[in-house]
Structures are given as structure tokens and as C-alpha cells.
Motif scaffolding. Structure first.
Motif, PDB file in Angstrom:
ATOM      1  N   VAL A  98       0.847  -1.189   0.000  1.00 36.52           N
ATOM      2  CA  VAL A  98       0.000   0.000   0.000  1.00 36.52           C
ATOM      3  C   VAL A  98       0.883   1.240   0.000  1.00 36.52           C
ATOM      4  O   VAL A  98       1.686   1.431   0.920  1.00 36.52           O
ATOM      5  CB  VAL A  98      -0.944   0.017   1.204  1.00 36.52           C
ATOM      6  N   GLU A  99       0.721   2.052  -1.050  1.00 37.89           N
ATOM      7  CA  GLU A  99       1.530   3.264  -1.176  1.00 37.89           C
ATOM      8  C   GLU A  99       0.792   4.473  -0.618  1.00 37.89           C
ATOM      9  O   GLU A  99      -0.434   4.494  -0.558  1.00 37.89           O
ATOM     10  CB  GLU A  99       1.859   3.549  -2.651  1.00 37.89           C
ATOM     11  N   SER A 100       1.577   5.481  -0.272  1.00 39.86           N
ATOM     12  CA  SER A 100       1.021   6.772   0.129  1.00 39.86           C
ATOM     13  C   SER A 100       2.049   7.841  -0.169  1.00 39.86           C
ATOM     14  O   SER A 100       3.237   7.543  -0.371  1.00 39.86           O
ATOM     15  CB  SER A 100       0.650   6.776   1.614  1.00 39.86           C
ATOM     16  N   GLY A 101       1.582   9.088  -0.210  1.00 36.63           N
ATOM     17  CA  GLY A 101       2.504  10.205  -0.313  1.00 36.63           C
ATOM     18  C   GLY A 101       2.563  10.900  -1.657  1.00 36.63           C
ATOM     19  O   GLY A 101       3.263  11.904  -1.796  1.00 36.63           O
ATOM     20  N   SER A 132       9.798  18.836  -3.421  1.00 38.63           N
ATOM     21  CA  SER A 132      10.115  17.505  -2.909  1.00 38.63           C
ATOM     22  C   SER A 132       8.845  16.767  -2.504  1.00 38.63           C
ATOM     23  O   SER A 132       7.827  17.380  -2.161  1.00 38.63           O
ATOM     24  CB  SER A 132      11.028  17.614  -1.686  1.00 38.63           C
ATOM     25  N   LEU A 133       8.934  15.458  -2.563  1.00 36.50           N
ATOM     26  CA  LEU A 133       7.871  14.580  -2.087  1.00 36.50           C
ATOM     27  C   LEU A 133       8.509  13.333  -1.509  1.00 36.50           C
ATOM     28  O   LEU A 133       9.578  12.912  -1.964  1.00 36.50           O
ATOM     29  CB  LEU A 133       6.934  14.157  -3.221  1.00 36.50           C
ATOM     30  N   THR A 134       7.820  12.741  -0.553  1.00 36.63           N
ATOM     31  CA  THR A 134       8.254  11.450  -0.025  1.00 36.63           C
ATOM     32  C   THR A 134       7.133  10.438  -0.207  1.00 36.63           C
ATOM     33  O   THR A 134       6.004  10.686   0.230  1.00 36.63           O
ATOM     34  CB  THR A 134       8.621  11.539   1.457  1.00 36.63           C
ATOM     35  N   LEU A 135       7.454   9.345  -0.860  1.00 35.94           N
ATOM     36  CA  LEU A 135       6.513   8.245  -1.022  1.00 35.94           C
ATOM     37  C   LEU A 135       6.817   7.170   0.003  1.00 35.94           C
ATOM     38  O   LEU A 135       7.988   6.925   0.332  1.00 35.94           O
ATOM     39  CB  LEU A 135       6.628   7.649  -2.428  1.00 35.94           C
ATOM     40  N   SER A 136       5.766   6.542   0.493  1.00 33.42           N
ATOM     41  CA  SER A 136       5.928   5.453   1.449  1.00 33.42           C
ATOM     42  C   SER A 136       5.125   4.248   0.991  1.00 33.42           C
ATOM     43  O   SER A 136       4.091   4.397   0.335  1.00 33.42           O
ATOM     44  CB  SER A 136       5.473   5.882   2.838  1.00 33.42           C
ATOM     45  N   CYS A 137       5.603   3.089   1.364  1.00 34.57           N
ATOM     46  CA  CYS A 137       4.929   1.838   1.012  1.00 34.57           C
ATOM     47  C   CYS A 137       5.067   0.883   2.188  1.00 34.57           C
ATOM     48  O   CYS A 137       6.170   0.693   2.709  1.00 34.57           O
ATOM     49  CB  CYS A 137       5.557   1.241  -0.241  1.00 34.57           C
ATOM     50  N   VAL A 138       3.952   0.317   2.585  1.00 35.13           N
ATOM     51  CA  VAL A 138       3.945  -0.657   3.674  1.00 35.13           C
ATOM     52  C   VAL A 138       3.500  -2.004   3.138  1.00 35.13           C
ATOM     53  O   VAL A 138       2.483  -2.094   2.442  1.00 35.13           O
ATOM     54  CB  VAL A 138       3.024  -0.199   4.817  1.00 35.13           C
ATOM     55  N   MET A 163      12.098  12.200  -2.746  1.00 30.19           N
ATOM     56  CA  MET A 163      12.371  12.750  -4.074  1.00 30.19           C
ATOM     57  C   MET A 163      12.561  14.256  -3.976  1.00 30.19           C
ATOM     58  O   MET A 163      11.667  14.972  -3.499  1.00 30.19           O
ATOM     59  CB  MET A 163      11.208  12.422  -5.031  1.00 30.19           C
ATOM     60  N   ASN A 164      13.713  14.728  -4.410  1.00 32.29           N
ATOM     61  CA  ASN A 164      14.037  16.149  -4.383  1.00 32.29           C
ATOM     62  C   ASN A 164      14.246  16.665  -5.801  1.00 32.29           C
ATOM     63  O   ASN A 164      14.436  15.894  -6.738  1.00 32.29           O
ATOM     64  CB  ASN A 164      15.299  16.374  -3.553  1.00 32.29           C
ATOM     65  N   SER A 165      14.219  17.970  -5.929  1.00 30.39           N
ATOM     66  CA  SER A 165      14.475  18.623  -7.224  1.00 30.39           C
ATOM     67  C   SER A 165      13.621  18.022  -8.335  1.00 30.39           C
ATOM     68  O   SER A 165      14.107  17.711  -9.420  1.00 30.39           O
ATOM     69  CB  SER A 165      15.964  18.505  -7.586  1.00 30.39           C
ATOM     70  N   LEU A 166      12.353  17.893  -8.049  1.00 31.37           N
ATOM     71  CA  LEU A 166      11.450  17.275  -9.020  1.00 31.37           C
ATOM     72  C   LEU A 166      11.240  18.174 -10.223  1.00 31.37           C
ATOM     73  O   LEU A 166      11.248  19.410 -10.113  1.00 31.37           O
ATOM     74  CB  LEU A 166      10.112  16.955  -8.352  1.00 31.37           C
ATOM     75  N   ASN A 167      11.092  17.546 -11.368  1.00 34.44           N
ATOM     76  CA  ASN A 167      10.799  18.283 -12.599  1.00 34.44           C
ATOM     77  C   ASN A 167       9.646  17.597 -13.326  1.00 34.44           C
ATOM     78  O   ASN A 167       9.183  16.518 -12.920  1.00 34.44           O
ATOM     79  CB  ASN A 167      12.042  18.396 -13.471  1.00 34.44           C
ATOM     80  N   SER A 168       9.210  18.204 -14.398  1.00 42.57           N
ATOM     81  CA  SER A 168       8.020  17.712 -15.093  1.00 42.57           C
ATOM     82  C   SER A 168       8.200  16.294 -15.623  1.00 42.57           C
ATOM     83  O   SER A 168       7.221  15.545 -15.757  1.00 42.57           O
ATOM     84  CB  SER A 168       7.650  18.658 -16.238  1.00 42.57           C
TER      85      SER A 168
END
Length: 117
Positions: A5-8, A17-23, A83-88
Motif C-alpha cells: 500500500v503506497e502513500s505520499g 520535494s515529495l516522499t513516497l511510502s509503502c507498507v 524525491m528532491n528537485s522534481l521536474n516535469s
């Protein structure tokens, strides 16, 4: 069976920036690798990063090196992707992935990441 199950995911501006998590749940004792793949519209699914059970041997796609960091919390059966410095070009559905000792692959349902310019 292993359930993931993912989130974020979400919408972020370029450079953000974004952080994805998975349990993981279910038969998690057999899981030896966890990681993240992504798929953009009209493109094939591609590896982003993956990491071993001990969290000591991460592997990254070239586009992720220096910008993304994968980490694993074995006690919580979780894997995270900072995830940092995200681009399109990072806009895609991101899928959590796990592989068992017996080479079974498991996938999450995916979480959308949209980077606005």
C-alpha cells in the motif's frame, strides 16, 4: 501473498520535494527486495530505485541518482522514497514493488506524482 500500500503522492511544483511510502503486509518474511517503479503516460514502466532487506545496498536509475533516496524500515515492513528537485519529467504513477525469495513479484496499486512547471 504480499500486499503493498503506497502513500505520499500528490501535486508539487518543479524544484519541490515529495516522499513516497509503502507498507507491506501478508507474507513479508519472504520479501528480499523492495523498491519503486514509475510509469508515465505512453511510456513503459521503469525502475526508479530498489533496496535490499538490510537497507544497505540501494540501486538507482540514472535519472534518480543524486535526487532521490530510497530507504527501508524492515521493522515496519516499509520502504520510502524521498524525491528532491522534481521536474516535469518525474510526473508519473509510482508503484511500490517487492520481490520474494522465490522470485515472486508484487505490486502496489500506484500513487500519482504530478510536477507542475
Amino acid at each position: 501473498q504480499v500486499q503493498l500500500v503506497e502513500s505520499g503522492g500528490g501535486l508539487v511544483q518543479a524544484g519541490g520535494s515529495l516522499t513516497l511510502s509503502c507498507v507491506a503486509s501478508g507474507s513479508v518474511r519472504g520479501v528480499v527486495l523492495m523498491g519503486w517503479y514509475r510509469q508515465a503516460p505512453g511510456k513503459e514502466r521503469e525502475l526508479v530505485a530498489r533496496i535490499d532487506q538490510g537497507g544497505t545496498d540501494p540501486n538507482y536509475a540514472d535519472f534518480a541518482k543524486g535526487r532521490f533516496t530510497i530507504s527501508r524500515d524492515s521493522a515496519k515492513n516499509a520502504v520510502h522514497l524521498q524525491m528532491n528537485s522534481l521536474n516535469s519529467e518525474d510526473t508519473a504513477s509510482y508503484y511500490c514493488w517487492a520481490r520474494s525469495l522465490w522470485n515472486n513479484a508484487y505490486w502496489g496499486q500506484g500513487t500519482q506524482v504530478t510536477v507542475s512547471s
